[in-house]
Design an enzyme around this catalytic site. Structure first.
Site, PDB file in Angstrom:
ATOM      1  N   GLN A 173      43.270  54.810  43.543  1.00  0.00           N
ATOM      2  CA  GLN A 173      42.724  54.315  44.813  1.00  0.00           C
ATOM      3  C   GLN A 173      43.527  54.811  46.006  1.00  0.00           C
ATOM      4  O   GLN A 173      42.993  54.966  47.101  1.00  0.00           O
ATOM      5  CB  GLN A 173      42.690  52.781  44.818  1.00  0.00           C
TER       6      GLN A 173
ATOM      7  N   ASN B 166      48.750  41.429  43.269  1.00  0.00           N
ATOM      8  CA  ASN B 166      48.185  42.617  43.907  1.00  0.00           C
ATOM      9  C   ASN B 166      48.093  43.728  42.865  1.00  0.00           C
ATOM     10  O   ASN B 166      48.482  43.541  41.698  1.00  0.00           O
ATOM     11  CB  ASN B 166      49.053  43.048  45.102  1.00  0.00           C
ATOM     12  N   LYS B 167      47.596  44.874  43.251  1.00  0.00           N
ATOM     13  CA  LYS B 167      47.383  45.993  42.345  1.00  0.00           C
ATOM     14  C   LYS B 167      48.621  46.281  41.503  1.00  0.00           C
ATOM     15  O   LYS B 167      49.747  46.222  41.998  1.00  0.00           O
ATOM     16  CB  LYS B 167      46.979  47.234  43.147  1.00  0.00           C
TER      17      LYS B 167
ATOM     18  N   ASP C  64      45.547  40.333  46.441  1.00  0.00           N
ATOM     19  CA  ASP C  64      44.300  39.829  45.881  1.00  0.00           C
ATOM     20  C   ASP C  64      44.320  38.308  45.744  1.00  0.00           C
ATOM     21  O   ASP C  64      43.272  37.671  45.755  1.00  0.00           O
ATOM     22  CB  ASP C  64      44.044  40.474  44.516  1.00  0.00           C
TER      23      ASP C  64
ATOM     24  N   ARG D 115      34.911  39.650  38.135  1.00  0.00           N
ATOM     25  CA  ARG D 115      36.329  40.007  38.215  1.00  0.00           C
ATOM     26  C   ARG D 115      37.111  38.732  38.517  1.00  0.00           C
ATOM     27  O   ARG D 115      36.780  38.011  39.461  1.00  0.00           O
ATOM     28  CB  ARG D 115      36.590  41.073  39.281  1.00  0.00           C
TER      29      ARG D 115
ATOM     30  N   ARG E  44      35.173  47.237  45.918  1.00  0.00           N
ATOM     31  CA  ARG E  44      36.450  46.667  45.482  1.00  0.00           C
ATOM     32  C   ARG E  44      37.218  46.232  46.734  1.00  0.00           C
ATOM     33  O   ARG E  44      36.771  46.424  47.854  1.00  0.00           O
ATOM     34  CB  ARG E  44      37.254  47.706  44.677  1.00  0.00           C
ATOM     35  N   GLY E  45      38.392  45.639  46.498  1.00  0.00           N
ATOM     36  CA  GLY E  45      39.171  45.074  47.590  1.00  0.00           C
ATOM     37  C   GLY E  45      38.851  43.603  47.730  1.00  0.00           C
ATOM     38  O   GLY E  45      37.681  43.228  47.844  1.00  0.00           O
ATOM     39  N   ALA E  46      39.874  42.769  47.693  1.00  0.00           N
ATOM     40  CA  ALA E  46      39.652  41.324  47.627  1.00  0.00           C
ATOM     41  C   ALA E  46      38.738  40.781  48.731  1.00  0.00           C
ATOM     42  O   ALA E  46      37.754  40.093  48.447  1.00  0.00           O
ATOM     43  CB  ALA E  46      40.998  40.593  47.621  1.00  0.00           C
TER      44      ALA E  46
END
Length: 350
Positions: free
Chosen positions: A199, A250-251, A240, A92, A50-52
């Site tokens: 996270q 973002n998250k 992201d 995603r 994960r993580g852009a």
């Protein structure tokens, strides 16, 4: 301070992609060996990786995994290549880095369209390695640029995970924290737990612990009260996808932090590589927000925490309007009070 972990690499001996399974942290360090496109899709969808920026790296290597064993006609290769792009694109939808990597793969194939299969495969593999190296190098530049903004004796609040686990290299927002701590500027980091998948509590706290950086994990809803009491000097987050006007996806929970920071006059800083900018999106309303399985909200640690009759709403991201962003830090420098013209000028820099 320990060196950051490398969460993704290509094992040339076993001819496969190796990724750190982030679902298992912090209890266990488990490495997955990705040899098929099915395995890559599963790792992305189920957030083993994960993580852009790191999703962009995984997508690039995923293209190579999807085509590397093909032997046949050029027409057959082209069909397989297009199908591989479509499959990875469907994993995603929000992180623009993933789509940017797929776009680069298409550009590579277009450029070497007349080459034989071996040369095509080699060009795609070279591209994937280049993206990995680029993201690592960018992260260190972001860290240095962002650390210059941090004053001595600072207490920083961060959200989700934006360290090496999300990027490779040193990270984006957490990379700024890492560099600022090395420079002697950081006294404390407050880590939002980041519901529903934690996270922050699982990953960011794990990285900060390994680096020896003092920190406290907080429930997400405690952030505003800390700001009101003056216990937070900066809010640092990643991104992201950043729209052309400076709106930041973002998250989930980032918008709440931005509104609180604005209310209590705390600088709200976004750290992201230029690969996270989407100039085709005029503003945040153009960004597709991923909605994930409601069970992520209704359960915790494998145990149901809500009544069986309850339903949940589970967007993975939210969009923070540019007016709440104090600055965006990239590998090229700083965009203060971002807007369309400033972003266009910044992206055009060489």
């Amino acid at each position: 301070m320990n060196e950051p972990i490398k969460p993704i690499y290509w094992d040339s001996e076993d001819d496969c992609l190796v990724i750190l399974d982030q679902r298992k942290l912090p209890e266990n360090v488990v490495w997955l060996r990705i040899k098929t496109l099915d395995e890559l899709e599963d790792a992305i969808i189920k957030m083993a990786i994960r993580g852009a920026p790191l999703l962009g790296v995984a997508a690039a290597f995923g293209v190579y995994i999807g085509i590397k064993d093909f032997e046949g006609s050029k027409e057959g290769f082209n069909a397989l290549f297009e199908n591989t792009l479509k499959r990875i694109a469907s994993t995603r939808p929000t992180a623009v880095n993933l789509f940017a990597a797929l776009g680069r793969a298409q550009e590579v194939v277009n450029i070497v369209a007349d080459a034989d299969l071996g040369e095509l495969k080699a060009a795609i593999f070279e591209m994937a390695n280049a993206i990995l190296k680029e993201e690592e190098e960018k992260s260190y530049s972001i860290a240095r640029n962002g650390a210059r903004l941090i004053e001595f004796g600072s207490k920083i609040l961060t959200h989700c995970n934006t360290g090496a686990l999300a990027v490779g290299g040193i990270g984006t927002a957490l990379g700024v924290v890492y560099q600022a701590f090395k420079d002697g500027k950081v006294d404390m980091v407050y880590v939002d737990e980041t519901r529903p998948l934690l996270q922050g509590a699982r990953l960011t706290a794990w990285e900060l612990s390994s680096w020896g950086i003092p920190h406290r994990v907080i429930v997400d809803s405690a952030a505003a009260s800390l700001m009101m009491k003056g216990d937070v000097n900066y809010v640092l987050v990643g991104a992201d996808r950043i729209a052309r006007n400076g709106d930041v996806a973002n998250k989930i929970g980032t918008l709440s932090l931005a509104v609180a920071a604005h209310t209590f006059e705390v600088p709200f800083i976004v750290a992201a590589p230029l690969s996270s900018f989407d100039l085709s999106a005029a503003d945040g309303t153009r960004i597709k927000i991923e909605e994930r399985d409601e069970e992520e909200v209704l359960t915790c640690g494998g145990r149901r925490i809500a009544p069986k009759s309850s339903k949940a709403y589970n967007p993975a991201f939210d969009v923070t309007p540019a007016r709440f962003v104090t600055a965006i830090v990239t590998e090229k420098g700083l965009i203060e009070m971002p807007d369309k013209s400033k972003i266009s000028e910044h992206v055009a820099k060489r």
